[in-house]
Design an enzyme around this catalytic site. Structure first.
Site, PDB file in Angstrom:
ATOM      1  CE1 TYR A 125     -27.634   4.348 150.951  1.00  0.00           C
ATOM      2  CE2 TYR A 125     -28.789   5.471 152.729  1.00  0.00           C
ATOM      3  CZ  TYR A 125     -28.548   5.296 151.376  1.00  0.00           C
ATOM      4  OH  TYR A 125     -29.208   6.081 150.466  1.00  0.00           O
ATOM      5  CD  GLU A 213     -27.228   5.714 147.562  1.00  0.00           C
ATOM      6  OE1 GLU A 213     -28.389   5.547 147.949  1.00  0.00           O
ATOM      7  OE2 GLU A 213     -26.783   5.237 146.491  1.00  0.00           O
TER       8      GLU A 213
END
Length: 404
Positions: A125, A213
């Site tokens: 992530y 993101e």
């Protein structure tokens, strides 16, 4: 302004970020053609079909009409139209949508980068955003990428790392290497990740984003680092510098009332209360909502008509507020500094006449420039409007009409 995944990836690619290649389609025929071209260009035999909506959690989300997930795998070219048809036109419900979900108008047909038969890849992530408390950009990352990152942050916060960027120096090489090291990489993958991080941060700064993101960032079985997803939010205040990005706006993904309010020059945010608010100035709006709450009501919206409000804009504001079926009363609270109170009062009168009937009580407080003329306009209009002088009096009248 939020972007779709395919739009965010197009920006990333321009800055040298390696992405999962794919193209967008709006119908099953186009999806098949895109998949065929993708197969010719990349040699891929498996394809990922991804719903394009402004919401996360698409992989676990469900299309209500068909039961399909929002991200599915097609193991052949022939499966692509069937998989796309199960998503297109349906309403995808995820953790980040309401119970009605969002209608899917486009799908992204992408190459499958999880190579069949290859060793297990690694998912990370990574995001870039502003830490407002520190006044600095940060890169937030984790070894636990994938669809359950929220659970990771809640249950195992020690697995979430942060790299703070000094604005006077920018992102430095040793920081990129530290990120790659903390992700447990070595060799080719280590070098690829350092380049990936630097390019990602360059994209974030270059397009004046509020957030980038990537979940997941994938380390493939042959040690390539690829952005498999992208969630991008651009700073609305900087869009004048990026006309090409502003053109990416998809108003079908936005609340229709927000869009209409923006076109009318109104600052509008829908809330879940029962008292509509019409004010001028953000500070006065916050004070108005607070005092409504203290008086027993709940604000149904934030609506700032601005410092140059005229009768037409006030009428538009009334129409937008009245579309909310939960509104039981409307409080108009105007302090006449730049805007003249009589102009707002005329807007209230015109709104009553043009709309025909305002079915909820209206409380009006006008103070400042031409306040006396404004009161006279309303008093002589013959309309059923409750007038007030001080803010507490207006809030008390709101409480009274709600209890009536």
């Amino acid at each position: 302004m939020n972007l779709h995944e395919y739009q965010g990836k197009s920006i990333l690619e321009k800055y040298g970020v390696a992405i999962q290649r794919g193209m967008v389609a709006e119908n099953t025929k186009a999806a098949t053609e895109v998949a065929r071209k993708l197969q010719e260009d990349t040699g891929t035999g498996w394809f990922v079909v991804k719903a394009q909506i402004h919401a996360g959690g698409r992989g676990k989300g469900v299309v209500t009409e068909t039961g399909s997930h929002g991200v599915v795998l097609a193991k052949s070219l022939e499966e692509v139209p069937e998989k796309a048809a199960a998503i297109l036109g349906g309403h995808l419900v995820t953790k980040q949508t309401n119970t009605q979900g969002k209608k899917v108008n486009k799908v992204l047909i992408a190459e499958d980068v999880y190579y069949p038969g290859a060793s297990e890849p690694s998912e990370f992530y990574m995001s870039v955003l502003l830490d407002r408390a520190r006044g600095r950009n940060i890169i937030m990352y984790s070894t636990e990428g994938g669809m359950n990152i929220e659970e990771v942050a809640e249950a195992t916060p020690h697995l979430i790392f942060k790299e703070e960027i000094d604005p006077s120096q920018g992102l430095l090489g040793f920081q990129c290497r530290r990120i790659a090291f903390n992700l447990g990489l070595s060799g080719k993958a280590f070098k690829e990740m350092t380049r990936f991080v630097y390019a990602l941060y360059s994209a974030y700064e270059g397009c004046d984003a509020s957030m980038f993101e990537i979940n997941p960032v994938l380390k493939t079985s042959d040690d390539r680092i690829i952005a498999v997803d992208s969630k991008v939010t651009l700073d609305d205040n900087a869009l004048f510098r990026h006309k090409n990005y502003a053109a990416m706006r998809d108003i079908t993904e936005e609340d229709p009332m927000d869009v209409e309010a923006g076109q009318a020059g109104l600052n509008y945010v829908n809330l879940d209360g029962n008292v509509g608010c019409m004010v001028n100035g953000a500070g006065l709006a916050m004070a108005t909502m607070d005092i409504i709450k203290l008086s027993g009501g709940n604000p149904a919206n934030f609506l700032d008509v601005g410092g140059t409000a005229d009768a037409e804009r006030v009428e538009k504001a009334f129409r937008i507020i009245l579309r909310d079926e939960n509104v039981e009363a409307i409080l108009v609270n105007i302090f006449g500094g730049i805007v003249r109170c009589d102009r707002v009062a005329q807007g209230v009168v015109d709104a009553y006449k043009n709309i025909g009937n305002i079915p909820v009580p209206v409380i009006v407080r006008l103070q400042g420039t031409n306040a006396e003329e404004a009161k006279q306009l309303i008093d002589e209009s013959g309309l059923e409007v409750h007038s007030a002088i001080v803010l507490q009096e207006a809030a008390d009248q709101v409480a009274a009409v709600l209890q009536a």
